[in-house]
Design an enzyme around this catalytic site. Structure first.
Site, PDB file in Angstrom:
ATOM      1  N   HIS A  56     -14.785  -5.608  -7.854  1.00  0.00           N
ATOM      2  CA  HIS A  56     -15.122  -4.199  -8.140  1.00  0.00           C
ATOM      3  C   HIS A  56     -15.585  -4.032  -9.579  1.00  0.00           C
ATOM      4  O   HIS A  56     -14.789  -4.139 -10.512  1.00  0.00           O
ATOM      5  CB  HIS A  56     -13.908  -3.298  -7.885  1.00  0.00           C
ATOM      6  CG  HIS A  56     -14.242  -1.843  -7.970  1.00  0.00           C
ATOM      7  ND1 HIS A  56     -14.257  -1.019  -6.865  1.00  0.00           N
ATOM      8  CD2 HIS A  56     -14.606  -1.054  -9.013  1.00  0.00           C
ATOM      9  CE1 HIS A  56     -14.599   0.208  -7.231  1.00  0.00           C
ATOM     10  NE2 HIS A  56     -14.829   0.209  -8.544  1.00  0.00           N
ATOM     11  N   HIS A  58     -18.866  -2.075 -12.311  1.00  0.00           N
ATOM     12  CA  HIS A  58     -19.986  -1.130 -12.501  1.00  0.00           C
ATOM     13  C   HIS A  58     -20.953  -1.709 -13.520  1.00  0.00           C
ATOM     14  O   HIS A  58     -20.883  -1.416 -14.705  1.00  0.00           O
ATOM     15  CB  HIS A  58     -19.469   0.243 -12.945  1.00  0.00           C
ATOM     16  CG  HIS A  58     -18.669   0.925 -11.901  1.00  0.00           C
ATOM     17  ND1 HIS A  58     -19.209   1.832 -11.012  1.00  0.00           N
ATOM     18  CD2 HIS A  58     -17.369   0.802 -11.556  1.00  0.00           C
ATOM     19  CE1 HIS A  58     -18.263   2.249 -10.184  1.00  0.00           C
ATOM     20  NE2 HIS A  58     -17.139   1.639 -10.488  1.00  0.00           N
ATOM     21  N   GLN A 151     -22.121   8.323  -6.812  1.00  0.00           N
ATOM     22  CA  GLN A 151     -21.141   8.720  -7.843  1.00  0.00           C
ATOM     23  C   GLN A 151     -20.814  10.216  -7.825  1.00  0.00           C
ATOM     24  O   GLN A 151     -19.682  10.620  -8.015  1.00  0.00           O
ATOM     25  CB  GLN A 151     -21.681   8.318  -9.227  1.00  0.00           C
ATOM     26  CG  GLN A 151     -20.931   8.908 -10.410  1.00  0.00           C
ATOM     27  CD  GLN A 151     -19.642   8.172 -10.730  1.00  0.00           C
ATOM     28  OE1 GLN A 151     -19.661   7.063 -11.260  1.00  0.00           O
ATOM     29  NE2 GLN A 151     -18.511   8.785 -10.404  1.00  0.00           N
ATOM     30  N   HIS A 209     -15.002   3.866  -3.176  1.00  0.00           N
ATOM     31  CA  HIS A 209     -14.025   4.413  -4.095  1.00  0.00           C
ATOM     32  C   HIS A 209     -13.219   5.400  -3.255  1.00  0.00           C
ATOM     33  O   HIS A 209     -13.774   6.378  -2.757  1.00  0.00           O
ATOM     34  CB  HIS A 209     -14.705   5.158  -5.240  1.00  0.00           C
ATOM     35  CG  HIS A 209     -15.314   4.259  -6.273  1.00  0.00           C
ATOM     36  ND1 HIS A 209     -16.374   3.437  -6.006  1.00  0.00           N
ATOM     37  CD2 HIS A 209     -14.989   4.059  -7.573  1.00  0.00           C
ATOM     38  CE1 HIS A 209     -16.681   2.766  -7.113  1.00  0.00           C
ATOM     39  NE2 HIS A 209     -15.867   3.120  -8.071  1.00  0.00           N
ATOM     40  N   GLU A 212      -9.141   7.870  -5.603  1.00  0.00           N
ATOM     41  CA  GLU A 212      -8.867   7.537  -7.016  1.00  0.00           C
ATOM     42  C   GLU A 212      -8.362   8.807  -7.682  1.00  0.00           C
ATOM     43  O   GLU A 212      -9.083   9.510  -8.390  1.00  0.00           O
ATOM     44  CB  GLU A 212     -10.124   7.010  -7.718  1.00  0.00           C
ATOM     45  CG  GLU A 212      -9.811   6.468  -9.124  1.00  0.00           C
ATOM     46  CD  GLU A 212     -11.032   5.963  -9.870  1.00  0.00           C
ATOM     47  OE1 GLU A 212     -12.156   6.101  -9.355  1.00  0.00           O
ATOM     48  OE2 GLU A 212     -10.853   5.425 -10.980  1.00  0.00           O
ATOM     49  N   ASP A 308     -13.569  -3.426 -12.780  1.00  0.00           N
ATOM     50  CA  ASP A 308     -14.067  -2.051 -12.716  1.00  0.00           C
ATOM     51  C   ASP A 308     -14.996  -1.720 -13.888  1.00  0.00           C
ATOM     52  O   ASP A 308     -16.154  -1.367 -13.682  1.00  0.00           O
ATOM     53  CB  ASP A 308     -12.900  -1.048 -12.654  1.00  0.00           C
ATOM     54  CG  ASP A 308     -13.316   0.318 -12.096  1.00  0.00           C
ATOM     55  OD1 ASP A 308     -14.485   0.470 -11.690  1.00  0.00           O
ATOM     56  OD2 ASP A 308     -12.474   1.226 -12.062  1.00  0.00           O
ATOM     57  N   TRP A 314     -15.892   4.918 -19.243  1.00  0.00           N
ATOM     58  CA  TRP A 314     -14.520   5.048 -18.768  1.00  0.00           C
ATOM     59  C   TRP A 314     -13.534   4.141 -19.497  1.00  0.00           C
ATOM     60  O   TRP A 314     -12.336   4.335 -19.443  1.00  0.00           O
ATOM     61  CB  TRP A 314     -14.456   4.759 -17.259  1.00  0.00           C
ATOM     62  CG  TRP A 314     -15.233   5.745 -16.463  1.00  0.00           C
ATOM     63  CD1 TRP A 314     -14.785   6.950 -16.014  1.00  0.00           C
ATOM     64  CD2 TRP A 314     -16.608   5.649 -16.060  1.00  0.00           C
ATOM     65  NE1 TRP A 314     -15.787   7.599 -15.351  1.00  0.00           N
ATOM     66  CE2 TRP A 314     -16.915   6.828 -15.358  1.00  0.00           C
ATOM     67  CE3 TRP A 314     -17.597   4.678 -16.204  1.00  0.00           C
ATOM     68  CZ2 TRP A 314     -18.169   7.087 -14.807  1.00  0.00           C
ATOM     69  CZ3 TRP A 314     -18.853   4.925 -15.668  1.00  0.00           C
ATOM     70  CH2 TRP A 314     -19.133   6.122 -14.981  1.00  0.00           C
TER      71      TRP A 314
HETATM   72 ZN   LIG Z   1     -15.219   1.887  -9.733  1.00  0.00          ZN
END
Ligand SMILES: [Zn+2]
Length: 428
Positions: A56, A58, A151, A209, A212, A308, A314
Protein backbone atom coordinates in the site's frame (compact mmCIF):
# COMPACT_ATOMS: atom_id res chain seq x y z
CA UNK A 1 25.76 -20.99 -13.18
CA UNK A 2 25.76 -17.21 -13.29
CA UNK A 3 26.04 -16.67 -9.54
CA UNK A 4 26.15 -18.55 -6.28
CA UNK A 5 25.46 -17.21 -2.80
CA UNK A 6 27.23 -19.27 -0.12
CA UNK A 7 26.38 -19.97 3.52
CA UNK A 8 23.11 -18.09 3.92
CA UNK A 9 20.46 -18.31 6.62
CA UNK A 10 16.90 -18.40 5.24
CA UNK A 11 13.77 -16.80 6.78
CA UNK A 12 12.49 -20.27 7.78
CA UNK A 13 15.60 -20.77 9.92
CA UNK A 14 17.62 -23.12 7.66
CA UNK A 15 21.33 -22.33 7.96
CA UNK A 16 24.44 -22.95 5.84
CA UNK A 17 22.45 -22.80 2.60
CA UNK A 18 23.86 -22.11 -0.88
CA UNK A 19 21.70 -20.60 -3.62
CA UNK A 20 22.76 -21.09 -7.25
CA UNK A 21 21.42 -18.77 -9.92
CA UNK A 22 21.12 -19.17 -13.70
CA UNK A 23 19.23 -17.15 -16.29
CA UNK A 24 17.66 -14.89 -13.64
CA UNK A 25 16.17 -17.73 -11.64
CA UNK A 26 17.10 -19.87 -8.67
CA UNK A 27 18.55 -23.02 -10.22
CA UNK A 28 19.48 -24.95 -7.08
CA UNK A 29 19.31 -24.51 -3.34
CA UNK A 30 20.89 -26.55 -0.55
CA UNK A 31 23.94 -26.99 1.66
CA UNK A 32 27.42 -26.90 -0.01
CA UNK A 33 26.25 -26.97 -3.64
CA UNK A 34 28.97 -28.40 -5.93
CA UNK A 35 28.66 -25.60 -8.52
CA UNK A 36 30.96 -23.03 -10.06
CA UNK A 37 29.85 -19.50 -10.92
CA UNK A 38 31.40 -16.28 -12.19
CA UNK A 39 29.91 -14.35 -9.27
CA UNK A 40 30.45 -15.77 -5.78
CA UNK A 41 28.85 -14.02 -2.83
CA UNK A 42 29.72 -15.03 0.74
CA UNK A 43 26.64 -14.51 2.91
CA UNK A 44 28.75 -15.35 5.98
CA UNK A 45 25.71 -16.81 7.77
CA UNK A 46 23.55 -13.74 7.20
CA UNK A 47 19.85 -13.75 6.35
CA UNK A 48 18.95 -14.13 2.68
CA UNK A 49 15.32 -13.28 1.98
CA UNK A 50 13.04 -12.65 -0.97
CA UNK A 51 12.59 -8.91 -1.47
CA UNK A 52 10.36 -6.65 0.56
CA UNK A 53 6.93 -5.94 -0.88
CA UNK A 54 4.86 -2.84 -0.09
CA UNK A 55 1.15 -3.60 -0.48
CA UNK A 56 0.00 0.00 0.00
CA UNK A 57 1.65 3.18 -1.22
CA UNK A 58 0.94 6.57 -2.84
CA UNK A 59 3.64 7.07 -5.44
CA UNK A 60 1.88 10.09 -7.00
CA UNK A 61 2.29 12.09 -3.79
CA UNK A 62 5.63 10.82 -2.55
CA UNK A 63 8.51 13.26 -1.89
CA UNK A 64 6.17 16.22 -2.36
CA UNK A 65 6.52 17.22 1.31
CA UNK A 66 6.35 21.01 1.65
CA UNK A 67 4.65 21.54 -1.75
CA UNK A 68 2.96 23.98 -1.83
CA UNK A 69 3.12 24.18 2.00
CA UNK A 70 3.47 21.79 4.93
CA UNK A 71 0.57 20.12 6.73
CA UNK A 72 0.28 22.32 9.85
CA UNK A 73 -2.05 20.12 11.89
CA UNK A 74 -0.60 16.85 10.62
CA UNK A 75 -4.12 15.44 10.25
CA UNK A 76 -5.62 13.21 7.56
CA UNK A 77 -8.19 15.80 6.52
CA UNK A 78 -5.69 18.66 6.19
CA UNK A 79 -3.54 16.23 4.18
CA UNK A 80 -6.42 15.56 1.76
CA UNK A 81 -7.10 19.33 1.49
CA UNK A 82 -3.39 20.00 0.89
CA UNK A 83 -3.25 17.33 -1.81
CA UNK A 84 -6.24 19.10 -3.41
CA UNK A 85 -4.22 22.36 -3.44
CA UNK A 86 -1.20 20.63 -4.96
CA UNK A 87 -3.08 18.70 -7.67
CA UNK A 88 -3.63 21.62 -10.11
CA UNK A 89 0.07 22.50 -9.81
CA UNK A 90 1.37 19.01 -10.56
CA UNK A 91 3.50 18.61 -13.63
CA UNK A 92 4.08 15.25 -15.22
CA UNK A 93 7.87 15.66 -15.36
CA UNK A 94 8.18 16.59 -11.69
CA UNK A 95 5.90 13.74 -10.65
CA UNK A 96 7.88 11.20 -12.70
CA UNK A 97 11.14 12.56 -11.29
CA UNK A 98 9.95 12.23 -7.67
CA UNK A 99 8.58 8.73 -8.24
CA UNK A 100 11.81 7.58 -9.90
CA UNK A 101 13.80 8.95 -6.97
CA UNK A 102 11.57 7.04 -4.56
CA UNK A 103 12.06 3.86 -6.62
CA UNK A 104 15.84 4.34 -6.27
CA UNK A 105 15.40 4.49 -2.50
CA UNK A 106 13.15 1.41 -2.62
CA UNK A 107 15.66 -0.66 -4.58
CA UNK A 108 18.46 0.35 -2.19
CA UNK A 109 16.23 -0.89 0.65
CA UNK A 110 15.52 -4.23 -1.06
CA UNK A 111 11.92 -3.20 -1.75
CA UNK A 112 11.29 -4.60 -5.23
CA UNK A 113 7.49 -4.65 -5.52
CA UNK A 114 5.08 -1.82 -4.73
CA UNK A 115 1.32 -1.56 -5.06
CA UNK A 116 0.62 2.13 -5.41
CA UNK A 117 -2.69 3.92 -5.47
CA UNK A 118 -3.00 6.69 -8.05
CA UNK A 119 -5.55 9.45 -7.69
CA UNK A 120 -8.07 9.47 -10.56
CA UNK A 121 -10.09 12.51 -9.39
CA UNK A 122 -8.46 14.77 -11.96
CA UNK A 123 -9.93 15.12 -15.46
CA UNK A 124 -6.43 15.20 -16.96
CA UNK A 125 -5.40 11.88 -15.37
CA UNK A 126 -1.94 13.39 -15.28
CA UNK A 127 -0.79 11.27 -12.33
CA UNK A 128 -2.06 8.11 -14.06
CA UNK A 129 -0.05 8.88 -17.18
CA UNK A 130 3.01 9.74 -15.11
CA UNK A 131 2.91 6.55 -13.03
CA UNK A 132 2.28 4.34 -16.07
CA UNK A 133 5.43 5.90 -17.51
CA UNK A 134 7.31 5.25 -14.25
CA UNK A 135 6.05 1.65 -14.20
CA UNK A 136 7.48 1.07 -17.69
CA UNK A 137 10.80 2.65 -16.80
CA UNK A 138 11.37 0.76 -13.53
CA UNK A 139 10.06 -2.60 -14.81
CA UNK A 140 13.58 -4.09 -15.21
CA UNK A 141 14.24 -3.68 -11.49
CA UNK A 142 10.95 -3.08 -9.66
CA UNK A 143 7.39 -4.44 -10.00
CA UNK A 144 4.79 -1.70 -9.74
CA UNK A 145 1.07 -2.41 -9.51
CA UNK A 146 -1.28 0.56 -9.90
CA UNK A 147 -4.64 1.01 -8.18
CA UNK A 148 -7.19 3.48 -9.60
CA UNK A 149 -8.00 5.48 -6.47
CA UNK A 150 -10.92 7.97 -6.42
CA UNK A 151 -9.41 10.08 -3.60
CA UNK A 152 -12.32 12.57 -3.46
CA UNK A 153 -15.01 9.85 -3.47
CA UNK A 154 -16.46 7.77 -6.30
CA UNK A 155 -19.96 9.25 -5.95
CA UNK A 156 -18.98 12.46 -4.17
CA UNK A 157 -16.60 13.68 -6.88
CA UNK A 158 -18.25 14.38 -10.26
CA UNK A 159 -16.86 12.25 -13.06
CA UNK A 160 -14.82 10.04 -10.73
CA UNK A 161 -16.26 6.71 -11.91
CA UNK A 162 -15.71 7.64 -15.57
CA UNK A 163 -12.15 8.70 -14.79
CA UNK A 164 -11.56 5.45 -12.94
CA UNK A 165 -12.80 3.46 -15.93
CA UNK A 166 -10.55 5.48 -18.25
CA UNK A 167 -7.57 4.82 -15.97
CA UNK A 168 -8.25 1.07 -16.07
CA UNK A 169 -8.51 1.23 -19.88
CA UNK A 170 -5.12 3.00 -19.93
CA UNK A 171 -3.50 0.07 -18.10
CA UNK A 172 -4.05 0.62 -14.38
CA UNK A 173 -4.22 -2.83 -12.76
CA UNK A 174 -6.49 -2.70 -9.70
CA UNK A 175 -9.85 -1.10 -8.77
CA UNK A 176 -9.69 1.21 -5.75
CA UNK A 177 -12.28 3.03 -3.62
CA UNK A 178 -12.83 5.12 -0.50
CA UNK A 179 -16.33 4.34 0.81
CA UNK A 180 -15.93 6.09 4.20
CA UNK A 181 -15.26 9.41 2.39
CA UNK A 182 -18.61 9.36 0.56
CA UNK A 183 -21.25 11.68 2.05
CA UNK A 184 -23.41 8.96 3.67
CA UNK A 185 -23.09 5.35 4.79
CA UNK A 186 -25.55 4.42 2.04
CA UNK A 187 -23.41 6.14 -0.62
CA UNK A 188 -20.35 4.36 0.77
CA UNK A 189 -22.05 0.97 0.47
CA UNK A 190 -23.28 1.85 -3.04
CA UNK A 191 -19.72 2.77 -4.10
CA UNK A 192 -18.44 -0.60 -2.84
CA UNK A 193 -21.15 -2.42 -4.80
CA UNK A 194 -20.48 -0.49 -8.03
CA UNK A 195 -16.72 -0.95 -7.83
CA UNK A 196 -16.88 -4.66 -7.01
CA UNK A 197 -19.30 -5.28 -9.89
CA UNK A 198 -17.00 -3.37 -12.22
CA UNK A 199 -13.98 -5.39 -11.03
CA UNK A 200 -15.85 -8.69 -11.38
CA UNK A 201 -16.92 -7.73 -14.89
CA UNK A 202 -13.34 -6.85 -15.91
CA UNK A 203 -11.67 -9.73 -14.02
CA UNK A 204 -9.63 -7.32 -11.91
CA UNK A 205 -8.37 -7.18 -8.34
CA UNK A 206 -9.84 -4.73 -5.81
CA UNK A 207 -8.03 -2.76 -3.10
CA UNK A 208 -10.08 -0.14 -1.27
CA UNK A 209 -9.17 2.41 1.33
CA UNK A 210 -11.80 1.10 3.69
CA UNK A 211 -13.01 2.60 6.97
CA UNK A 212 -9.91 4.78 7.55
CA UNK A 213 -11.67 6.38 10.49
CA UNK A 214 -12.10 6.04 14.26
CA UNK A 215 -15.86 5.73 13.80
CA UNK A 216 -16.83 2.27 15.12
CA UNK A 217 -19.95 2.37 12.94
CA UNK A 218 -17.94 2.73 9.73
CA UNK A 219 -18.62 -0.83 8.56
CA UNK A 220 -17.87 -0.78 4.83
CA UNK A 221 -15.55 -3.77 5.29
CA UNK A 222 -18.71 -5.82 5.93
CA UNK A 223 -20.17 -4.70 2.60
CA UNK A 224 -16.84 -5.30 0.84
CA UNK A 225 -16.65 -8.87 2.18
CA UNK A 226 -20.25 -9.62 1.37
CA UNK A 227 -19.93 -8.23 -2.20
CA UNK A 228 -16.82 -10.35 -2.55
CA UNK A 229 -18.84 -13.44 -1.58
CA UNK A 230 -21.73 -12.50 -3.86
CA UNK A 231 -19.53 -11.91 -6.91
CA UNK A 232 -17.01 -14.71 -6.31
CA UNK A 233 -14.02 -12.38 -5.93
CA UNK A 234 -12.27 -14.57 -3.32
CA UNK A 235 -8.52 -14.03 -3.09
CA UNK A 236 -8.64 -10.91 -5.28
CA UNK A 237 -9.82 -8.27 -2.81
CA UNK A 238 -8.01 -6.31 -0.11
CA UNK A 239 -9.31 -3.85 2.46
CA UNK A 240 -6.69 -1.19 3.23
CA UNK A 241 -6.44 0.53 6.62
CA UNK A 242 -9.63 -0.87 8.27
CA UNK A 243 -8.85 1.39 11.23
CA UNK A 244 -12.50 1.61 12.37
CA UNK A 245 -12.12 -2.05 13.41
CA UNK A 246 -9.85 -0.80 16.21
CA UNK A 247 -12.85 0.99 17.75
CA UNK A 248 -15.62 -1.48 16.92
CA UNK A 249 -17.70 -3.35 19.43
CA UNK A 250 -16.10 -6.73 20.24
CA UNK A 251 -19.30 -8.69 19.71
CA UNK A 252 -19.72 -7.22 16.22
CA UNK A 253 -16.08 -8.00 15.37
CA UNK A 254 -16.56 -11.63 16.46
CA UNK A 255 -19.12 -11.86 13.66
CA UNK A 256 -17.12 -9.78 11.17
CA UNK A 257 -13.82 -11.70 11.31
CA UNK A 258 -15.24 -15.01 10.02
CA UNK A 259 -17.02 -13.11 7.22
CA UNK A 260 -13.74 -11.50 6.09
CA UNK A 261 -12.05 -14.92 6.23
CA UNK A 262 -14.86 -16.63 4.32
CA UNK A 263 -14.77 -13.93 1.62
CA UNK A 264 -11.01 -14.38 1.19
CA UNK A 265 -10.48 -10.64 1.70
CA UNK A 266 -6.97 -9.60 2.71
CA UNK A 267 -6.26 -6.80 5.18
CA UNK A 268 -3.56 -4.16 4.76
CA UNK A 269 -2.63 -2.13 7.84
CA UNK A 270 -0.40 0.92 7.55
CA UNK A 271 1.14 1.19 11.02
CA UNK A 272 3.25 4.35 10.57
CA UNK A 273 0.30 6.28 9.21
CA UNK A 274 -2.47 4.74 11.33
CA UNK A 275 -0.64 5.48 14.59
CA UNK A 276 -0.08 9.12 13.57
CA UNK A 277 -3.40 9.95 11.85
CA UNK A 278 -5.99 8.08 13.92
CA UNK A 279 -7.15 9.00 17.40
CA UNK A 280 -6.87 12.73 16.61
CA UNK A 281 -10.29 13.53 18.06
CA UNK A 282 -9.42 11.73 21.30
CA UNK A 283 -8.12 13.35 24.46
CA UNK A 284 -6.98 10.51 26.74
CA UNK A 285 -7.01 7.57 26.56
CA UNK A 286 -5.96 8.06 22.94
CA UNK A 287 -6.67 5.24 20.50
CA UNK A 288 -3.88 3.70 18.39
CA UNK A 289 -6.19 3.30 15.42
CA UNK A 290 -4.43 0.38 13.75
CA UNK A 291 -6.75 -2.48 12.77
CA UNK A 292 -6.84 -5.73 14.76
CA UNK A 293 -3.79 -7.34 13.19
CA UNK A 294 -3.17 -10.40 15.43
CA UNK A 295 -6.90 -11.15 15.61
CA UNK A 296 -7.25 -11.01 11.82
CA UNK A 297 -4.20 -13.26 11.46
CA UNK A 298 -5.59 -15.72 14.03
CA UNK A 299 -8.83 -15.83 12.03
CA UNK A 300 -6.82 -16.93 8.97
CA UNK A 301 -6.90 -13.61 7.11
CA UNK A 302 -3.83 -12.51 5.13
CA UNK A 303 -2.53 -9.31 6.76
CA UNK A 304 0.19 -7.13 5.23
CA UNK A 305 1.83 -3.96 6.51
CA UNK A 306 2.06 -1.11 4.00
CA UNK A 307 4.20 2.04 4.06
CA UNK A 308 1.36 4.21 2.66
CA UNK A 309 3.27 7.53 2.67
CA UNK A 310 6.81 8.86 2.47
CA UNK A 311 7.36 12.63 2.70
CA UNK A 312 3.98 13.69 1.36
CA UNK A 313 0.99 15.80 2.55
CA UNK A 314 0.12 13.13 5.14
CA UNK A 315 3.52 12.08 6.49
CA UNK A 316 6.80 13.94 6.61
CA UNK A 317 9.07 10.97 7.40
CA UNK A 318 10.03 7.61 5.92
CA UNK A 319 12.61 6.33 3.45
CA UNK A 320 11.18 3.20 1.80
CA UNK A 321 12.33 0.93 4.62
CA UNK A 322 9.80 -1.88 5.08
CA UNK A 323 11.70 -3.06 8.18
CA UNK A 324 10.80 0.27 9.79
CA UNK A 325 7.17 -0.40 8.85
CA UNK A 326 7.31 -3.92 10.34
CA UNK A 327 9.01 -2.53 13.45
CA UNK A 328 6.20 -0.02 14.02
CA UNK A 329 3.50 -2.62 13.24
CA UNK A 330 5.01 -5.03 15.74
CA UNK A 331 5.01 -2.39 18.48
CA UNK A 332 1.55 -0.96 17.83
CA UNK A 333 -0.01 -4.45 17.69
CA UNK A 334 2.05 -5.62 20.69
CA UNK A 335 3.17 -8.61 18.62
CA UNK A 336 6.23 -9.38 20.73
CA UNK A 337 6.05 -13.21 20.86
CA UNK A 338 8.59 -15.08 18.67
CA UNK A 339 5.95 -16.36 16.21
CA UNK A 340 4.22 -12.98 16.17
CA UNK A 341 7.48 -11.18 15.31
CA UNK A 342 8.07 -13.64 12.45
CA UNK A 343 4.53 -12.91 11.25
CA UNK A 344 5.46 -9.20 11.16
CA UNK A 345 8.39 -10.03 8.86
CA UNK A 346 6.03 -12.06 6.63
CA UNK A 347 3.69 -9.02 6.58
CA UNK A 348 6.30 -7.05 4.58
CA UNK A 349 7.52 -9.96 2.40
CA UNK A 350 5.59 -13.14 1.53
CA UNK A 351 2.08 -12.04 2.56
CA UNK A 352 1.95 -8.88 0.40
CA UNK A 353 3.53 -10.89 -2.44
CA UNK A 354 0.48 -13.18 -2.23
CA UNK A 355 -1.93 -10.22 -2.05
CA UNK A 356 -0.39 -8.64 -5.16
CA UNK A 357 -0.37 -12.03 -6.93
CA UNK A 358 3.36 -11.79 -7.72
CA UNK A 359 4.59 -14.70 -9.81
CA UNK A 360 7.89 -16.46 -9.10
CA UNK A 361 8.27 -14.91 -5.64
CA UNK A 362 10.17 -16.83 -2.95
CA UNK A 363 13.33 -18.79 -2.21
CA UNK A 364 12.88 -22.12 -3.98
CA UNK A 365 14.07 -23.73 -7.19
CA UNK A 366 12.49 -22.01 -10.18
CA UNK A 367 11.65 -18.77 -8.37
CA UNK A 368 12.96 -15.44 -9.65
CA UNK A 369 16.48 -14.68 -8.43
CA UNK A 370 15.18 -11.60 -6.57
CA UNK A 371 17.00 -11.68 -3.24
CA UNK A 372 18.10 -9.46 -0.39
CA UNK A 373 21.06 -10.20 1.88
CA UNK A 374 20.57 -8.54 5.26
CA UNK A 375 23.11 -7.62 7.93
CA UNK A 376 21.19 -9.82 10.40
CA UNK A 377 21.02 -13.46 11.41
CA UNK A 378 17.24 -13.84 11.52
CA UNK A 379 14.01 -12.05 10.56
CA UNK A 380 13.57 -10.84 14.15
CA UNK A 381 17.11 -9.44 14.23
CA UNK A 382 16.46 -7.79 10.87
CA UNK A 383 13.44 -5.97 12.34
CA UNK A 384 15.30 -5.07 15.54
CA UNK A 385 18.21 -3.49 13.65
CA UNK A 386 16.34 -2.28 10.54
CA UNK A 387 19.30 -4.20 9.14
CA UNK A 388 21.52 -2.86 6.35
CA UNK A 389 20.86 -4.40 2.94
CA UNK A 390 24.28 -5.87 2.20
CA UNK A 391 23.18 -6.89 -1.30
CA UNK A 392 20.00 -6.57 -3.37
CA UNK A 393 19.61 -8.81 -6.39
CA UNK A 394 17.06 -8.58 -9.19
CA UNK A 395 16.80 -11.50 -11.65
CA UNK A 396 20.33 -12.61 -10.76
CA UNK A 397 21.94 -9.17 -11.09
CA UNK A 398 23.23 -7.17 -8.12
CA UNK A 399 21.33 -3.84 -8.18
CA UNK A 400 22.32 -2.33 -4.80
CA UNK A 401 24.87 -2.81 -2.04
CA UNK A 402 25.38 -1.28 1.42
CA UNK A 403 28.12 -1.69 4.00
CA UNK A 404 27.38 -3.56 7.21
CA UNK A 405 26.38 -1.28 10.07
CA UNK A 406 29.32 -0.76 12.41
CA UNK A 407 30.89 2.03 14.39
CA UNK A 408 34.52 2.72 15.28
CA UNK A 409 35.04 2.93 19.01
CA UNK A 410 37.65 4.85 20.94
CA UNK A 411 37.30 3.37 24.41
CA UNK A 412 40.22 2.17 26.48
CA UNK A 413 40.22 -1.62 26.88
CA UNK A 414 37.30 -2.11 24.50
CA UNK A 415 37.24 -3.40 20.89
CA UNK A 416 38.06 -0.91 18.14
CA UNK A 417 34.78 -1.59 16.35
CA UNK A 418 31.26 -2.44 17.40
CA UNK A 419 28.32 -3.80 15.46
CA UNK A 420 24.89 -4.34 16.91
CA UNK A 421 24.53 -8.09 16.41
CA UNK A 422 24.27 -10.42 19.39
CA UNK A 423 27.20 -12.84 19.11
CA UNK A 424 25.55 -15.76 20.88
CA UNK A 425 22.71 -17.83 19.40
CA UNK A 426 19.25 -17.20 20.79
CA UNK A 427 17.14 -20.36 21.08
CA UNK A 428 14.05 -20.19 18.83
ZN1 LIG B 1 -3.47 5.06 1.38
Amino acid sequence: MDAVIRNATLPDGRQGIDVAIAAGRIAAIGPALPVQAALQIDADGDLLTPPFVDAHFHMDATLSYGLPRVNRSGTLLEGIALWGELKPELSQEALVERALQYCDWAVARGLLAIRTHVDVCDERLLAVEALLEVKRRVAPYLDMQLVAFPQDGLLRSPGAFDNLKRAIAMGVDVVGGIPHFERTMADGAESVRLLCEFAADKGLRVDMHCDESDDPLSRHIETLASECNRLGLHGRVAGSHLTSMHSMDNYYVSKLLPLIREAGVAAIANPLINITLQGRHDTYPKRRGMTRVPELMAAGVDVAFGHDCVMDPWYSLGSGDMLEVAHMGLHVAQMTGQQAMLACFDAVTSTPARILGLEGYGIAEGCNADLVLLDAGSPVEAIRLRAARRMVMRRGRVVAESPRAAARLALPGRPAQVNFRLQRKVPA
